[in-house]
Design an enzyme around this catalytic site. Structure first.
Site, PDB file in Angstrom:
ATOM      1  N   GLY A 184       0.819  -1.211   0.000  1.00  0.00           N
ATOM      2  CA  GLY A 184       0.000   0.000   0.000  1.00  0.00           C
ATOM      3  C   GLY A 184       0.848   1.254   0.000  1.00  0.00           C
ATOM      4  N   ASP A 185       1.867   1.290   0.855  1.00  0.00           N
ATOM      5  CA  ASP A 185       2.792   2.425   0.898  1.00  0.00           C
ATOM      6  C   ASP A 185       3.540   2.566  -0.419  1.00  0.00           C
ATOM      7  OD1 ASP A 185       2.114   3.011   3.492  1.00  0.00           O
ATOM      8  OD2 ASP A 185       3.882   2.092   4.390  1.00  0.00           O
ATOM      9  N   LEU A 186       4.036   1.439  -0.921  1.00  0.00           N
ATOM     10  CA  LEU A 186       4.855   1.477  -2.128  1.00  0.00           C
ATOM     11  C   LEU A 186       4.029   1.882  -3.348  1.00  0.00           C
ATOM     12  CD1 LEU A 186       6.871  -1.804  -1.475  1.00  0.00           C
ATOM     13  CD2 LEU A 186       7.659   0.539  -1.110  1.00  0.00           C
ATOM     14  N   GLN A 216      -3.820   5.560  -0.534  1.00  0.00           N
ATOM     15  CA  GLN A 216      -3.379   4.169  -0.441  1.00  0.00           C
ATOM     16  C   GLN A 216      -4.497   3.226  -0.863  1.00  0.00           C
ATOM     17  OE1 GLN A 216      -2.206   4.509   3.751  1.00  0.00           O
ATOM     18  NE2 GLN A 216      -0.204   3.690   3.197  1.00  0.00           N
TER      19      GLN A 216
END
Length: 413
Positions: A184-186, A216
């Site tokens: 999600g962050d990436l 996200q």
């Protein structure tokens, strides 16, 4: 405007297509730092802004690299290489005024606070655009800046859960499993970088900046492959499939002599090549498994196709199977990270790069963006908190040492 490239001691003036682009990075952990790091890798001058008393807590994340003088986080370095670092207390009037001066000199600001936080500080986009109309303001958050969930707190797992990916991952007879990385962050960082570069191009063309709003949840949703259209077209809800695929077989994980491989020879062409490769070409004509449709049937796959592949593969190692498959059929060893890092192909692609940490060179992932016109240059270390206060504030906004000392005494930097 000060031309940063004229200063030979400006360590982040790196060659690349974004050379000369100046970015304020007011982000923490990964969703944000990764976005700005990708642009730093492409030549942008990225100035990481941290609170003087509460720097990015990713600095405390393992693994650590030690020297006689310091212990530094390799995790932090992996997402903050090639950046400068300043400290600013944005809750003080002096800190806000100093941010205003920086905003007037940069092209992009990236933040990953919960929506509304920058507005409460008087530093939201509407306020900052008055200072710099061309400013590209990139905001990364869990649920985006609009919608009923905009103000909810979020982490990577929030994005995986709310975006549907978690519900699809794992095995059919077990509870869902999160993806084994901070996807999600990436993903949000990747989309933010694309959106930021697009908005920068628009600002250069029209003289007008804008907000790049990346969520996200939205980002994860786009990683669910066919799940959305399966539901909208057929009301079919995607569920965990383990290593199976919803509409092609064989296409998954198979055991071999020393581990597992991925094999994706589901087409008639690849199936015939595979049968011949293992010395049984007539199996491609077996009326029970001679077409893609027959091999996809769950019972046929379980009773005929999978046992056949396991018999073939069990006699060979991962490396032997890869050598046999060559460029004829899609077969790849399921590699450990150690095997990937030591992979000659990864080395040939310059995907493990050395970055200085605590007096050592530590390998970390490089950039997958390969531009034919960009030269390879050594990577700079991740900066210490406020390491470049004097350089940035003097060279970019003209604040002398005496004024910096006053700002430090006031708790602004």
């Amino acid at each position: 405007m000060v031309d940063l490239n004229e200063f030979s001691n400006w360590p982040a003036s790196r060659p690349g297509p974004l050379s000369g682009v100046k970015i304020l990075d007011i982000t923490r952990v990964v969703a944000g730092p990764f976005c700005s790091m990708m642009m730093a890798d492409l030549g942008a001058t990225v100035i990481k802004v941290e609170h003087p008393d509460e720097p990015d807590y990713a600095r405390t994340f393992p693994p650590f690299v030690n020297s006689d003088e310091e212990q530094l986080s390799a995790f932090f370095a992996q997402f903050n290489r090639n950046k400068l670092a300043v400290t600013l207390n944005l809750k003080t009037p002096e800190g806000k005024a100093l941010l205003h001066k920086l905003v007037a000199k940069v092209d992009i600001l990236v933040e990953n606070f919960r929506p509304g936080t920058m507005e409460k500080l008087g530093l939201g986009y509407e306020a900052l655009r008055e200072i710099n109309p061309k400013l590209v303001y990139t905001a990364i958050s869990g649920f985006g800046r609009t919608g009923p969930n905009a103000s909810k707190p979020a982490y990577d797992n929030t994005g995986q859960a709310a975006g549907g990916l978690w519900s699809m991952n794992g095995y059919p007879d077990r509870p869902p499993v999160r993806v084994g990385t901070i996807i999600g962050d990436l993903a949000a960082s990747l989309y933010a970088a694309i959106g930021t570069v697009a908005a920068l191009r628009e600002a250069e063309r029209t003289g007008k900046g804008q907000v790049v709003d990346v969520s996200q949840q939205d980002s994860v949703l786009t990683l669910t492959e066919n799940a959305v259209v399966r539901y909208t077209a057929q009301k079919e809800v995607a569920a965990p499939l383990g290593n199976d695929h919803p509409f092609v077989r064989p296409y998954g994980q198979f055991p071999c002599k020393d581990g597992y491989v991925f094999f994706g020879g589901y087409t008639d062409k690849f199936w015939a090549i595979t049968c011949a490769m293992f010395g049984e070409p007539d199996m491609a004509k077996d009326p029970a498994i001679d077409t893609m449709e027959k091999r996809f049937d769950p019972v046929t796959a379980q009773t005929r196709v999978t046992p056949l592949l396991e018999r073939w593969f069990s006699a060979y190692t991962k490396a032997e199977l890869e050598d046999m498959a060559g460029d004829k059929v899609p077969l790849s060893a399921i590699k450990t990270i150690a095997e990937v890092v030591e992979d000659p192909h990864i080395a040939a692609r310059n995907m493990i790069v050395n970055v200085p940490i605590a007096g050592k060179l530590i390998g970390m992932f490089g950039s997958p963006i390969k531009l034919s016109g960009q030269e390879q240059v050594p990577h700079e270390k991740a900066p210490a908190p406020g390491e470049h206060n004097a350089l940035v504030f003097e060279k970019l906004v003209g604040i002398d040492a005496h004024e910096l000392e006053k700002l430090k005494s006031a708790g602004a930097i």
